[in-house]
Design an enzyme around this catalytic site. Structure first.
Site, mmCIF file in Angstrom:
data_model
loop_
_atom_site.group_PDB
_atom_site.id
_atom_site.type_symbol
_atom_site.label_atom_id
_atom_site.label_comp_id
_atom_site.label_asym_id
_atom_site.label_seq_id
_atom_site.Cartn_x
_atom_site.Cartn_y
_atom_site.Cartn_z
ATOM 1 N N TYR A 34 6.575 8.633 -18.069
ATOM 2 C CA TYR A 34 7.884 9.174 -18.408
ATOM 3 C C TYR A 34 8.768 8.128 -19.092
ATOM 4 C CZ TYR A 34 6.781 13.119 -15.322
ATOM 5 O OH TYR A 34 6.200 14.216 -14.735
ATOM 6 N N LYS B 30 6.547 2.597 17.129
ATOM 7 C CA LYS B 30 7.420 3.622 16.548
ATOM 8 C C LYS B 30 7.014 3.913 15.108
ATOM 9 C CE LYS B 30 10.727 0.000 15.341
ATOM 10 N NZ LYS B 30 12.104 -0.491 15.483
#
Length: 341
Positions: free
Chosen positions: A231, A25
């Site tokens: 940042y 999956k």
């Protein structure tokens, strides 16, 4: 991909030689479901486990013919889609089971508390014993860290299966950790994370590494002491140093939570990630040591560089998460390269 096969052999041996139902999956835990399935074909697995009909349909479109079991409980409205793609259903509702006209596996909840009919609901379990019942299974909720729960859940599961009146053709319970913990020989084993190089439990055998994550050095910068990076200016150079900017960021699956914790292999050495992780870049302090690093070189976030290694589980620990999440969130921008040897 040889290590993927080796891990599959290891878990199959631990499960007493049971046939495999590999969980593929989430696009093979982020590595590519189709290449994973083709790599595991050598072991002749009984079938393949996915989470959704669309995942099963993708495998069918790629020419995969083995049985595919969809582990999200099916609804009657989906019956046409299951039939169209020749998919096996997981059911946990007697009403749906009574009307389902294709092969299905009954999920029995023995403690996970997520899906499935509770093990002590004898009436509901017995009502699911239709001619289309192919398998029955449960899911161990703490086989990795609480081995004692495996025996308790197994006892409950045996009690529940007895309510069916007949033992289904396929009985399965062992996930990766369960394959090592459970003594009983079952028809199928359902390995997941161990196949892909993640540990199934702290006291269990370590798998061979399967995935490596690398990024390109896109910039080298010489910084004076006090210069800030990324940042917020949360990191500033404590001394004159050189930093390398890598072309990978949270859009590619690098969690922001690794900032101030993670290391990266550059030039065969561990170097700290500094400043905030951004969408497209992370920055690494080369710590002003002699280096032959050049723009265009590869840096390793997970994997080996020479004799040094950063494991999948180590990286996950820096992120404060688990190996499953790291793999399944690897972004589509990252090219996948498959090494068959």
């Amino acid at each position: 991909m040889a290590n993927l096969r080796a891990n599959a052999h290891t878990v199959q041996a631990a499960a007493g030689g049971a046939r495999l139902l590999p969980m593929v999956k989430a696009d093979g835990y982020g590595l590519g479901a189709v290449p994973v399935v083709r790599t595991l074909e050598e072991l002749e697995p009984w079938g393949l486990g996915v989470a959704t009909v669309s995942e099963g349909a993708e495998l069918r479109e790629a020419g995969i013919r083995r049985p595919i079991l969809v582990f999200t409980p099916a609804r009657l409205a989906e019956r046409t889609a299951f039939a169209r793609h020749d998919l096996r259903a997981v059911l946990d509702d007697p009403t749906v089971a009574a009307a389902w006209d294709g092969p299905f596996h009954l999920e029995i909840d023995t403690g996970m508390g997520r899906c499935g009919i509770r093990w002590d609901d004898a009436e509901a379990i017995a009502a699911c014993a239709t001619p289309h019942l192919e398998g029955a299974f449960t899911h161990f909720y703490a086989a990795d860290t609480r081995p004692e729960t495996v025996r308790e859940q197994w006892t409950r599961f045996e009690e529940a299966v007895a309510h069916l009146g007949r033992r289904p053709a396929l009985v399965h319970a062992a996930n990766s950790a369960g394959a090592f913990r459970l003594d009983e020989r079952l028809d199928l084993a359902r390995p997941g994370i161990f196949l892909y190089g993640g540990r199934a439990g702290p006291d269990l055998p370590a798998p061979l590494p399967v995935a490596a994550v690398r990024a390109t050095v896109v910039s080298l910068r010489r910084l004076p002491a006090g210069a800030t990076v990324s940042y917020g200016g949360e990191w500033s150079a404590p001394r004159p140093t050189t930093v390398a900017t890598l072309g990978i960021g949270y859009a590619d699956g690098v969690p922001r939570s690794v900032q101030r914790r993670a290391q990266v292999l550059v030039g065969g050495c561990r170097r700290p990630v500094v400043g905030r992780v951004t969408m497209d870049f992370i920055v690494v302090d080369l710590e002003n040591e002699e280096t032959q690093v050049r723009v265009g070189d590869a840096a390793t976030l997970i994997g080996t560089d020479g004799t040094v290694e950063i494991t999948l589980d180590e990286f996950a620990g820096w992120a404060g998460t688990i190996s499953y999440e790291i793999l399944s969130r690897l972004g589509a921008r990252l090219p996948r390269e498959y090494i068959t040897a």
